[in-house]
Design a protein around this motif. Structure first.
Motif, PDB file in Angstrom:
ATOM      1  N   ASN A  64      50.576  50.535  53.034  1.00 60.30           N
ATOM      2  CA  ASN A  64      49.804  49.547  52.283  1.00 60.30           C
ATOM      3  C   ASN A  64      49.901  49.798  50.784  1.00 60.30           C
ATOM      4  OD1 ASN A  64      48.459  48.037  54.486  1.00 60.30           O
ATOM      5  ND2 ASN A  64      47.485  49.998  54.912  1.00 60.30           N
ATOM      6  N   ILE A  65      49.677  48.742  50.021  1.00 62.03           N
ATOM      7  CA  ILE A  65      49.494  48.852  48.579  1.00 62.03           C
ATOM      8  C   ILE A  65      48.042  48.491  48.281  1.00 62.03           C
ATOM      9  CG2 ILE A  65      50.189  48.050  46.297  1.00 62.03           C
ATOM     10  CD1 ILE A  65      52.902  47.365  47.397  1.00 62.03           C
ATOM     11  N   VAL A  66      47.361  49.369  47.564  1.00 63.86           N
ATOM     12  CA  VAL A  66      45.973  49.132  47.187  1.00 63.86           C
ATOM     13  C   VAL A  66      45.923  48.792  45.707  1.00 63.86           C
ATOM     14  CG1 VAL A  66      43.658  50.105  47.046  1.00 63.86           C
ATOM     15  CG2 VAL A  66      45.145  50.718  48.966  1.00 63.86           C
ATOM     16  N   PHE A  67      45.275  47.677  45.392  1.00 55.79           N
ATOM     17  CA  PHE A  67      45.031  47.270  44.012  1.00 55.79           C
ATOM     18  C   PHE A  67      43.534  47.463  43.749  1.00 55.79           C
ATOM     19  CE2 PHE A  67      48.747  45.028  45.386  1.00 55.79           C
ATOM     20  CZ  PHE A  67      49.546  44.837  44.266  1.00 55.79           C
ATOM     21  N   ALA A  68      43.199  48.107  42.639  1.00 60.82           N
ATOM     22  CA  ALA A  68      41.783  48.324  42.321  1.00 60.82           C
ATOM     23  C   ALA A  68      41.524  47.957  40.873  1.00 60.82           C
ATOM     24  CB  ALA A  68      41.385  49.773  42.575  1.00 60.82           C
ATOM     25  N   LEU A  69      40.459  47.213  40.648  1.00 62.59           N
ATOM     26  CA  LEU A  69      40.023  46.872  39.301  1.00 62.59           C
ATOM     27  C   LEU A  69      38.991  47.921  38.890  1.00 62.59           C
ATOM     28  CD1 LEU A  69      40.524  44.621  37.205  1.00 62.59           C
ATOM     29  CD2 LEU A  69      38.503  43.461  38.117  1.00 62.59           C
ATOM     30  N   MET A  70      39.316  48.695  37.855  1.00 63.62           N
ATOM     31  CA  MET A  70      38.512  49.867  37.525  1.00 63.62           C
ATOM     32  C   MET A  70      38.094  49.866  36.060  1.00 63.62           C
ATOM     33  SD  MET A  70      40.614  52.834  39.634  1.00 63.62           S
ATOM     34  CE  MET A  70      39.202  53.950  39.635  1.00 63.62           C
ATOM     35  N   GLU A  71      36.913  50.425  35.840  1.00 65.08           N
ATOM     36  CA  GLU A  71      36.417  50.657  34.496  1.00 65.08           C
ATOM     37  C   GLU A  71      35.995  52.119  34.453  1.00 65.08           C
ATOM     38  OE1 GLU A  71      34.030  48.001  31.234  1.00 65.08           O
ATOM     39  OE2 GLU A  71      33.508  47.798  33.349  1.00 65.08           O
ATOM     40  N   GLY A  72      36.754  52.940  33.718  1.00 61.61           N
ATOM     41  CA  GLY A  72      36.582  54.371  33.860  1.00 61.61           C
ATOM     42  C   GLY A  72      36.979  54.743  35.281  1.00 61.61           C
ATOM     43  N   GLU A  73      36.121  55.482  35.964  1.00 62.82           N
ATOM     44  CA  GLU A  73      36.384  55.822  37.364  1.00 62.82           C
ATOM     45  C   GLU A  73      35.612  54.917  38.328  1.00 62.82           C
ATOM     46  OE1 GLU A  73      36.112  60.038  38.203  1.00 62.82           O
ATOM     47  OE2 GLU A  73      36.618  60.467  36.113  1.00 62.82           O
ATOM     48  N   ALA A  74      34.872  53.958  37.790  1.00 64.92           N
ATOM     49  CA  ALA A  74      34.116  53.025  38.632  1.00 64.92           C
ATOM     50  C   ALA A  74      35.044  51.927  39.150  1.00 64.92           C
ATOM     51  CB  ALA A  74      32.971  52.409  37.838  1.00 64.92           C
ATOM     52  N   ILE A  75      34.954  51.664  40.444  1.00 68.91           N
ATOM     53  CA  ILE A  75      35.789  50.643  41.066  1.00 68.91           C
ATOM     54  C   ILE A  75      34.974  49.361  41.210  1.00 68.91           C
ATOM     55  CG2 ILE A  75      37.100  50.022  43.123  1.00 68.91           C
ATOM     56  CD1 ILE A  75      37.529  53.031  43.592  1.00 68.91           C
ATOM     57  N   HIS A  76      35.390  48.316  40.505  1.00 76.35           N
ATOM     58  CA  HIS A  76      34.692  47.030  40.579  1.00 76.35           C
ATOM     59  C   HIS A  76      35.126  46.213  41.792  1.00 76.35           C
ATOM     60  CE1 HIS A  76      32.580  47.043  36.637  1.00 76.35           C
ATOM     61  NE2 HIS A  76      33.543  47.888  36.317  1.00 76.35           N
ATOM     62  N   ALA A  77      36.395  46.349  42.165  1.00 74.96           N
ATOM     63  CA  ALA A  77      36.903  45.627  43.332  1.00 74.96           C
ATOM     64  C   ALA A  77      38.188  46.304  43.775  1.00 74.96           C
ATOM     65  CB  ALA A  77      37.148  44.160  43.005  1.00 74.96           C
ATOM     66  N   ARG A  78      38.468  46.187  45.063  1.00 77.40           N
ATOM     67  CA  ARG A  78      39.734  46.724  45.567  1.00 77.40           C
ATOM     68  C   ARG A  78      40.278  45.800  46.643  1.00 77.40           C
ATOM     69  NH1 ARG A  78      36.259  50.170  47.786  1.00 77.40           N
ATOM     70  NH2 ARG A  78      36.732  52.024  46.551  1.00 77.40           N
ATOM     71  N   TRP A  79      41.599  45.716  46.713  1.00 77.66           N
ATOM     72  CA  TRP A  79      42.255  44.864  47.702  1.00 77.66           C
ATOM     73  C   TRP A  79      43.458  45.605  48.262  1.00 77.66           C
ATOM     74  CZ3 TRP A  79      41.645  43.238  42.512  1.00 77.66           C
ATOM     75  CH2 TRP A  79      40.483  42.482  42.279  1.00 77.66           C
ATOM     76  N   ARG A  80      43.768  45.310  49.503  1.00 76.55           N
ATOM     77  CA  ARG A  80      44.841  46.011  50.216  1.00 76.55           C
ATOM     78  C   ARG A  80      45.805  44.985  50.799  1.00 76.55           C
ATOM     79  NH1 ARG A  80      44.546  51.236  52.439  1.00 76.55           N
ATOM     80  NH2 ARG A  80      42.377  51.225  51.744  1.00 76.55           N
ATOM     81  N   ILE A  81      47.100  45.252  50.670  1.00 77.69           N
ATOM     82  CA  ILE A  81      48.117  44.382  51.235  1.00 77.69           C
ATOM     83  C   ILE A  81      49.212  45.252  51.838  1.00 77.69           C
ATOM     84  CG2 ILE A  81      49.504  44.214  49.101  1.00 77.69           C
ATOM     85  CD1 ILE A  81      49.931  41.231  49.770  1.00 77.69           C
ATOM     86  N   ALA A  82      49.832  44.768  52.907  1.00 76.90           N
ATOM     87  CA  ALA A  82      50.896  45.537  53.550  1.00 76.90           C
ATOM     88  C   ALA A  82      52.063  45.727  52.584  1.00 76.90           C
ATOM     89  CB  ALA A  82      51.368  44.825  54.814  1.00 76.90           C
ATOM     90  N   THR A  83      52.625  46.927  52.584  1.00 72.91           N
ATOM     91  CA  THR A  83      53.765  47.211  51.708  1.00 72.91           C
ATOM     92  C   THR A  83      55.001  46.480  52.209  1.00 72.91           C
ATOM     93  OG1 THR A  83      52.879  49.401  51.204  1.00 72.91           O
ATOM     94  CG2 THR A  83      55.216  49.033  50.754  1.00 72.91           C
ATOM     95  N   ASP A  84      55.605  45.704  51.312  1.00 74.52           N
ATOM     96  CA  ASP A  84      56.850  45.000  51.608  1.00 74.52           C
ATOM     97  C   ASP A  84      57.663  44.958  50.313  1.00 74.52           C
ATOM     98  OD1 ASP A  84      58.951  43.342  52.212  1.00 74.52           O
ATOM     99  OD2 ASP A  84      57.743  41.707  53.026  1.00 74.52           O
ATOM    100  N   PRO A  85      58.693  45.784  50.185  1.00 81.20           N
ATOM    101  CA  PRO A  85      59.466  45.818  48.941  1.00 81.20           C
ATOM    102  C   PRO A  85      60.086  44.478  48.565  1.00 81.20           C
ATOM    103  CG  PRO A  85      59.990  47.714  50.309  1.00 81.20           C
ATOM    104  CD  PRO A  85      59.160  46.785  51.156  1.00 81.20           C
ATOM    105  N   ARG A  86      60.181  43.553  49.523  1.00 79.12           N
ATOM    106  CA  ARG A  86      60.762  42.233  49.225  1.00 79.12           C
ATOM    107  C   ARG A  86      59.749  41.293  48.585  1.00 79.12           C
ATOM    108  NH1 ARG A  86      62.450  40.836  55.173  1.00 79.12           N
ATOM    109  NH2 ARG A  86      60.296  41.561  55.341  1.00 79.12           N
ATOM    110  N   ARG A  87      58.477  41.659  48.605  1.00 77.60           N
ATOM    111  CA  ARG A  87      57.448  40.781  48.044  1.00 77.60           C
ATOM    112  C   ARG A  87      57.647  40.672  46.531  1.00 77.60           C
ATOM    113  NH1 ARG A  87      53.365  42.681  50.618  1.00 77.60           N
ATOM    114  NH2 ARG A  87      53.228  41.032  52.176  1.00 77.60           N
ATOM    115  N   THR A  88      57.667  39.441  46.018  1.00 74.90           N
ATOM    116  CA  THR A  88      57.977  39.224  44.610  1.00 74.90           C
ATOM    117  C   THR A  88      56.731  39.322  43.733  1.00 74.90           C
ATOM    118  OG1 THR A  88      57.612  36.831  44.681  1.00 74.90           O
ATOM    119  CG2 THR A  88      59.817  37.635  45.297  1.00 74.90           C
ATOM    120  N   ALA A  89      56.959  39.457  42.436  1.00 75.90           N
ATOM    121  CA  ALA A  89      55.854  39.486  41.481  1.00 75.90           C
ATOM    122  C   ALA A  89      55.048  38.192  41.545  1.00 75.90           C
ATOM    123  CB  ALA A  89      56.398  39.698  40.073  1.00 75.90           C
TER     124      ALA A  89
END
Length: 262
Positions: free
Chosen positions: A11-36
Motif C-alpha cells: 500500500n501507499i499511505v498519504f498523510a496530511l500532517m502539521e508537525g507530527e500531528a496527522i490531520h488525515a490519512r488515506w491508503r491506496i494499493a501500490t501500483d507502479p503503473r498508476r499515473t500522477a
C-alpha cells in the motif's frame, strides 16, 4: 501542511500532517503503473471530504521502497501541488544516523524512518518490529545507530504461500483464534492456530534471541497495520505505535528544513 507519502510494497499511505500531528490519512494499493493524474483525482476528492484543498499543501516528503512508483509520485508533487518533493534518504534528506551494517545503501526507507522516530521518542536500546508485506525486526542502540536486524515473511505472505501450495486448504481471514488452544479440531481452526500462534511464537522467539545478543535492557516497539492483532495475545511489545513511519517522515522533513534555513 506536509503531504507525507509512505510508499510500501502493498500500500501507499498519504498523510496530511502539521508537525507530527496527522490531520488525515488515506491508503491506496501500490501500483507502479498508476499515473500522477490518477493520484491527483483521487487525492483531490479525499482532501475535499476532509475540508482541505490542494493549496493547503506546501511540502511533499516521499519515503519509498518501490523505486518504480517514485516517478509518478514526484510528478504528482510538481504538477498538482506545485512543489519539489523531498525524497527520504536522498542527498537532500540524509538519514542522519550511523548505519553500522555491511550494506547501508540497502536499508529500506520505511525501516530507516522507523529508526528516526523510535530513537527520537524512546531512550535506550530498541527493537522495532514492523508488520508489513515483510515483518522486519530492527535493532537501534542507545546512541541511535542502526545495528542490523531480521527480515521475515509477512503473515499474509505466509498464508498465501500455504494456500497456494496446498490445493485442498481454504483461504482464511487473518485473525486471532477464539481461544488459546493449540489443538485444532478441524481444518480451518488448525490453519488459524498454525498461522497465528506460529507467528506469535516466531515473534517471541526472535525477540528473545535479539535481547540475549544485545545484552542490555531493550524496549520493543511494534508498528504496521497488523501489530494490534498480535498485541492482544503477547506481552512482547512495550509500545505499539501505528504511525511510526509517518512520524519519521515528518521528523526528517523538519530536520531537512531546519538545515536548509541555517
Amino acid at each position: 501542511m506536509l503531504l507525507a507519502i509512505d510508499a510500501g510494497n502493498t500500500n501507499i499511505v498519504f498523510a496530511l500532517m502539521e508537525g507530527e500531528a496527522i490531520h488525515a490519512r488515506w491508503r491506496i494499493a501500490t501500483d507502479p503503473r498508476r499515473t500522477a493524474d490518477e493520484y491527483a483525482v483521487w487525492l483531490s476528492q479525499l482532501l475535499a471530504l476532509e475540508g482541505h484543498q490542494r493549496s493547503d499543501v506546501d511540502g511533499v516528503m516521499i519515503g519509498t521502497v518501490v523505486p518504480r512508483a517514485l516517478h509518478n509520485l514526484q510528478v504528482l508533487a510538481r504538477k498538482y501541488f506545485g512543489t519539489e518533493p523531498v525524497i527520504a534518504g536522498s542527498a537532500a534528506a540524509p538519514w542522519g544516523f550511523p548505519l553500522d551494517v555491511d550494506e547501508p545503501q540497502n536499508l529500506g526507507a520505511d525501516r530507516a524512518l522507523n529508526v528516526i522516530a523510535a530513537h527520537a521518542e524512546h531512550p535506550g536500546d530498541l527493537i522495532v518490529i514492523d508488520f508489513g508485506t515483510a515483518t522486519t525486526f530492527d535493532v537501534v542502540d542507545f546512541r541511535g545507530a542502526y545495528k542490523g536486524g531480521i527480515i521475515a515473511p509477512g503473515i499474509n505472505l505466509s498464508l498465501d504461500a500455504l494456500v497456494t501450495a496446498a490445493a485442498k486448504l481454504p483461504r482464511i481471514a487473518i485473525e486471532a483464534p477464539a481461544d488459546s488452544t493449540v489443538i485444532g479440531r478441524n481444518t480451518v481452526s488448525q490453519m488459524h492456530i498454525g498461522i497465528y500462534w506460529g507467528y506469535v511464537a516466531m515473534i517471541e522467539g526472535l525477540v528473545a534471541r535479539l535481547k540475549q545478543e544485545i545484552g542490555r535492557p531493550v524496549k520493543v516497539i511494534a508498528t504496521g497495520g497488523l501489530a494490534i492483532l498480535f498485541e492482544q495475545r503477547t506481552a512482547v511489545f512495550d509500545v505499539v505505535e501505528a504511525d511510526l513511519t509517518l512520524r519519521g517522515l515528518a521528523m526528517l522533513w523538519a530536520r531537512t528544513h531546519i538545515a536548509a534555513e541555517a
